[in-house]
Write a protein that holds these residues in place. Structure first.
Motif, short mmCIF file in Angstrom:
data_model
loop_
_atom_site.label_atom_id
_atom_site.label_comp_id
_atom_site.label_asym_id
_atom_site.label_seq_id
_atom_site.Cartn_x
_atom_site.Cartn_y
_atom_site.Cartn_z
N THR A 110 0.84 -1.21 0.00
CA THR A 110 0.00 0.00 0.00
C THR A 110 0.87 1.25 0.00
OG1 THR A 110 -0.15 -0.09 2.42
CG2 THR A 110 -1.92 -1.16 1.15
N ARG B 134 3.25 12.89 15.48
CA ARG B 134 1.90 12.33 15.44
C ARG B 134 1.23 12.51 16.79
NH1 ARG B 134 -0.32 7.76 12.24
NH2 ARG B 134 -1.72 6.45 13.44
N ASN C 261 -3.64 8.99 18.45
CA ASN C 261 -3.92 8.30 17.19
C ASN C 261 -3.17 6.97 17.15
OD1 ASN C 261 -4.87 7.79 14.66
ND2 ASN C 261 -3.67 9.37 13.63
N PRO C 262 -3.90 5.84 17.30
CA PRO C 262 -3.24 4.54 17.47
C PRO C 262 -2.59 4.02 16.19
CG PRO C 262 -5.61 4.27 17.32
CD PRO C 262 -5.35 5.74 17.35
N HIS D 254 1.87 -4.91 12.45
CA HIS D 254 2.08 -5.77 11.28
C HIS D 254 2.59 -7.13 11.74
CE1 HIS D 254 1.76 -1.76 9.71
NE2 HIS D 254 1.64 -2.23 8.49
N THR E 33 -8.91 -2.00 21.78
CA THR E 33 -8.82 -2.73 20.51
C THR E 33 -7.42 -2.55 19.91
OG1 THR E 33 -9.70 -0.77 19.41
CG2 THR E 33 -11.26 -2.55 19.90
N ARG F 130 -2.56 -6.09 10.70
CA ARG F 130 -2.51 -6.21 9.25
C ARG F 130 -1.43 -7.21 8.87
NH1 ARG F 130 -1.45 -4.31 4.04
NH2 ARG F 130 0.19 -2.73 3.88
N PRO G 107 2.85 3.02 11.36
CA PRO G 107 1.98 3.92 10.62
C PRO G 107 2.63 4.21 9.27
CG PRO G 107 3.37 5.19 12.08
CD PRO G 107 3.75 3.72 12.27
N SER G 108 1.96 4.95 8.42
CA SER G 108 2.59 5.39 7.18
C SER G 108 3.80 6.27 7.53
CB SER G 108 1.59 6.14 6.32
OG SER G 108 0.95 7.17 7.06
N GLU H 150 -3.50 3.52 1.33
CA GLU H 150 -3.38 2.71 2.53
C GLU H 150 -4.42 1.59 2.57
OE1 GLU H 150 -3.77 5.87 2.27
OE2 GLU H 150 -2.19 6.95 3.32
N SER H 151 -4.21 0.67 3.50
CA SER H 151 -5.11 -0.47 3.65
C SER H 151 -6.52 -0.02 4.02
CB SER H 151 -4.57 -1.42 4.72
OG SER H 151 -4.49 -0.77 5.97
N ILE I 172 -9.56 -0.31 6.43
CA ILE I 172 -9.65 -0.68 7.86
C ILE I 172 -11.09 -1.04 8.20
CG2 ILE I 172 -9.22 0.00 10.24
CD1 ILE I 172 -7.17 1.98 9.29
N ARG J 14 -11.96 2.95 7.43
CA ARG J 14 -11.23 3.73 6.41
C ARG J 14 -11.32 2.98 5.09
NH1 ARG J 14 -4.80 4.65 7.07
NH2 ARG J 14 -4.77 2.45 6.52
N PRO K 31 -10.84 6.73 15.61
CA PRO K 31 -9.48 7.02 15.17
C PRO K 31 -9.35 6.76 13.67
CG PRO K 31 -9.46 5.77 17.19
CD PRO K 31 -10.89 5.80 16.73
N GLY K 32 -8.44 7.43 13.03
CA GLY K 32 -8.30 7.29 11.59
C GLY K 32 -9.18 8.28 10.86
O1 TXA Z 1 -1.67 0.57 4.49
C1 TXA Z 1 -1.57 0.87 5.67
O2 TXA Z 1 -2.47 0.66 6.50
C2 TXA Z 1 -0.25 1.53 6.13
C3 TXA Z 1 0.86 0.50 6.00
C4 TXA Z 1 2.19 1.02 6.50
O3 TXA Z 1 0.49 -0.67 6.67
N1 TXA Z 1 -0.36 2.02 7.46
C5 TXA Z 1 -1.13 3.09 7.77
O4 TXA Z 1 -1.03 3.48 9.09
O5 TXA Z 1 -1.82 3.67 6.96
P1 TXA Z 1 -1.55 4.88 9.61
O6 TXA Z 1 -1.10 4.98 11.02
O7 TXA Z 1 -1.10 5.95 8.71
O8 TXA Z 1 -3.08 4.72 9.59
C6 TXA Z 1 -3.67 3.79 10.47
C7 TXA Z 1 -5.00 4.23 10.88
C8 TXA Z 1 -4.96 5.49 11.72
O9 TXA Z 1 -5.81 6.44 11.16
C9 TXA Z 1 -5.46 5.03 13.08
O10 TXA Z 1 -6.28 6.01 13.70
C10 TXA Z 1 -6.25 3.79 12.74
O11 TXA Z 1 -5.57 3.21 11.69
N2 TXA Z 1 -6.27 2.86 13.88
C11 TXA Z 1 -5.22 2.24 14.44
N3 TXA Z 1 -5.60 1.52 15.51
C12 TXA Z 1 -6.92 1.67 15.63
C13 TXA Z 1 -7.91 1.17 16.54
N4 TXA Z 1 -7.58 0.37 17.56
N5 TXA Z 1 -9.19 1.54 16.35
C14 TXA Z 1 -9.54 2.34 15.30
N6 TXA Z 1 -8.65 2.85 14.40
C15 TXA Z 1 -7.36 2.52 14.57
#
Ligand code: TXA
Ligand code: MG
Length: 319
Positions: A31, A54, A58-59, A63, A114, A118, A139-140, A177-178, A180, A191, A226-227
Motif C-alpha cells: 500500500t 503524530r 492516534n493509534p 504488522h 482494541t 494487518r 503507521p505510514s 493505505e489499507s 480498515i 477507512r 481514530p483514523g
Molecule cells: O496501508 C496501511 O495501512 C499503512 C501500511 C504502512 O500498513 N499504514 C497506515 O497506518 O496507513 P496509519 O497509522 O497511517 O493509519 C492507520 C489508521 C490510523 O488512522 C489510526 O487512527 C487507525 O488506523 N487505527 C489504528 N488503531 C486503531 C484502533 N484500535 N481503532 C480504530 N482505528 C485505529
C-alpha cells in the motif's frame, strides 16, 4: 542521516537488527511505506510518534506475518477469520479486541481496548517480519498530516534524519493505505482503502456500516473514531475537487476524459489512479505548485479510497 538499505539479504538483516535495537525503520508494503518499530517496546514506539509529530491519541497498526500469530494479540471472531482467510496477506487491516496478555505497548493502541492488525503481502516486509520475529507497529512513514509515501524518496523527503533507515523496495503497487474494518463485533468500515469495500461486503455477506463521521472543525481534531482526522494526506498547495477544467493559476490533475496537466489514469482505470495518486501529489509538492484542482473520480471500488484521501487533502487545515 537516515540510511537507505538495499532490498537484499544484508539490507533486511540490518533493518531487522535496527528494529531489535529499538530503532525506527521504514519499509515498503504493497500500500504505502510504513515506519516500523518493535510494538512491545514503549521507547521505540514513542519514537514513532516523535519522528512523525503524530498526536499520541492516534493509534498504530501492528504488522504480523500471518493470521495464526494474530491470535497471541487479539480475539479473532469468525468474521475476522473469514476476512483474514480471504484477503490476507493483503491491503486489509482489522480492528479487534486486544487480549489482556498481548504484551503490546499501550502507546500503540493509544489506550483503546482494541488493536489494529494487518498482514501485508509485500515480500520485503514479510522477509523483515520473519527476520525480526516480533510484532511491528507501523503507521505510514510521513510527517503527520502530510502525504503518504509510496517510494523511499518520499520517505526521505519527509523524515530524513529522524529515522534510522529506510529499506528501499521501489514504488508501492497499490498506492493507497489499507482498508480498515472494525469488528467489535459489528463490521464497520473505518477507512476506505486498497481493498474495495465491495469485496469485503461480498465476503461477509452483509453491508459494512459507515464509520462515525469525522470532525470537520480543524480545532477539534480528536477523532471519535481514530483514523478519522479531517485534514490529512495534505499536499502543500490548496486542492479543489470535482474540477472539469483548470482556473487561472491552477494545475489540473486529470482522470479519464478530463485530460489535465497530468493524469491519474488517462484510461479511467481506478487501480492505476490509486497507484499514482500520492506520486502525482508528491511531484506537485516538489515542484512548488500552490493551487491544485482534480477531476471527478467515480466513487466505487478503489475510487472510494481515492475520494476519501482527496477530501481530506482538501479539508480546512489546522493553523
Ligand atoms: O496501508 C496501511 O495501512 C499503512 C501500511 C504502512 O500498513 N499504514 C497506515 O497506518 O496507513 P496509519 O497509522 O497511517 O493509519 C492507520 C489508521 C490510523 O488512522 C489510526 O487512527 C487507525 O488506523 N487505527 C489504528 N488503531 C486503531 C484502533 N484500535 N481503532 C480504530 N482505528 C485505529
Ligand atoms: Mg497515515
Amino acid at each position: 542521516m537516515t540510511r537507505r538499505l538495499a532490498p537484499d539479504s544484508p539490507g533486511i538483516d540490518t533493518a531487522a537488527r535496527l528494529l531489535a535495537e529499538g530503532e525506527r525503520v521504514s519499509f515498503p508494503t504493497e500500500t504505502v511505506y510504513g515506519l516500523g518499530a518493535d510494538a512491545r517496546d514503549d521507547r521505540a514506539v514513542a519514537g514513532i510518534f516523535a519522528a512523525k509529530d503524530r498526536p499520541a491519541f492516534n493509534p498504530l497498526i501492528v504488522h504480523l506475518p500471518d493470521m495464526e500469530s494474530a491470535e497471541r494479540y487479539v480475539d479473532l471472531p469468525d468474521s475476522a477469520r473469514r476476512l483474514g482467510a480471504a484477503f490476507w496477506p493483503g491491503a486489509l487491516t482489522l480492528v479487534l479486541p486486544l487480549r489482556a496478555d498481548a504484551g503490546i505497548s499501550p502507546l500503540v493502541t493509544a489506550g483503546l481496548p482494541t488493536l489494529a492488525i494487518r498482514v501485508t503481502d509485500h515480500p520485503l516486509a514479510r522477509a523483515l517480519l520473519a527476520r525480526f520475529g516480533g510484532p511491528v507497529a507501523a503507521p505510514s512513514a510521513n510527517p503527520s498530516g502530510r502525504l503518504s509515501p509510496t517510494s523511499a524518496d518520499h520517505v526521505l523527503a519527509g523524515l530524513d534524519g529522524r529515522i534510522a533507515a529506510v529499506l528501499d523496495g521501489g514504488p508501492c503497487a497499490v498506492g493507497v493505505e489499507s482498508t480498515i474494518v472494525g469488528l467489535a463485533p459489528e463490521p464497520v468500515l473505518l477507512r476506505a482503502g486498497g481493498l474495495p469495500a465491495e469485496a469485503i461486503e461480498a465476503c461477509l455477506g452483509a453491508p459494512l456500516a459507515a464509520a462515525p463521521s469525522p470532525s470537520t472543525s480543524p480545532g477539534e481534531d480528536r477523532p471519535n473514531a481514530p483514523g478519522q482526522l479531517s485534514s490529512h494526506y495534505a499536499p502543500r498547495g490548496s486542492l479543489r475537487l470535482d474540477a472539469t477544467g483548470a482556473r487561472p493559476g491552477e494545475t489540473l490533475i486529470g482522470f479519464g476524459s478530463v485530460a489535465g496537466d497530468v493524469s491519474l489514469s488517462p484510461a479511467g482505470d481506478l487501480t492505476e489512479a490509486a497507484a499514482r495518486l500520492f506520486h502525482v501529489l508528491h511531484d506537485l509538492d516538489a515542484a512548488g505548485v500552490e493551487a491544485i484542482a482534480v477531476a471527478p473520480i467515480p466513487d466505487h471500488g478503489l475510487g472510494r479510497a481515492i475520494n476519501d484521501r482527496l477530501r481530506r487533502a482538501a479539508a480546512p487545515r489546522p493553523a
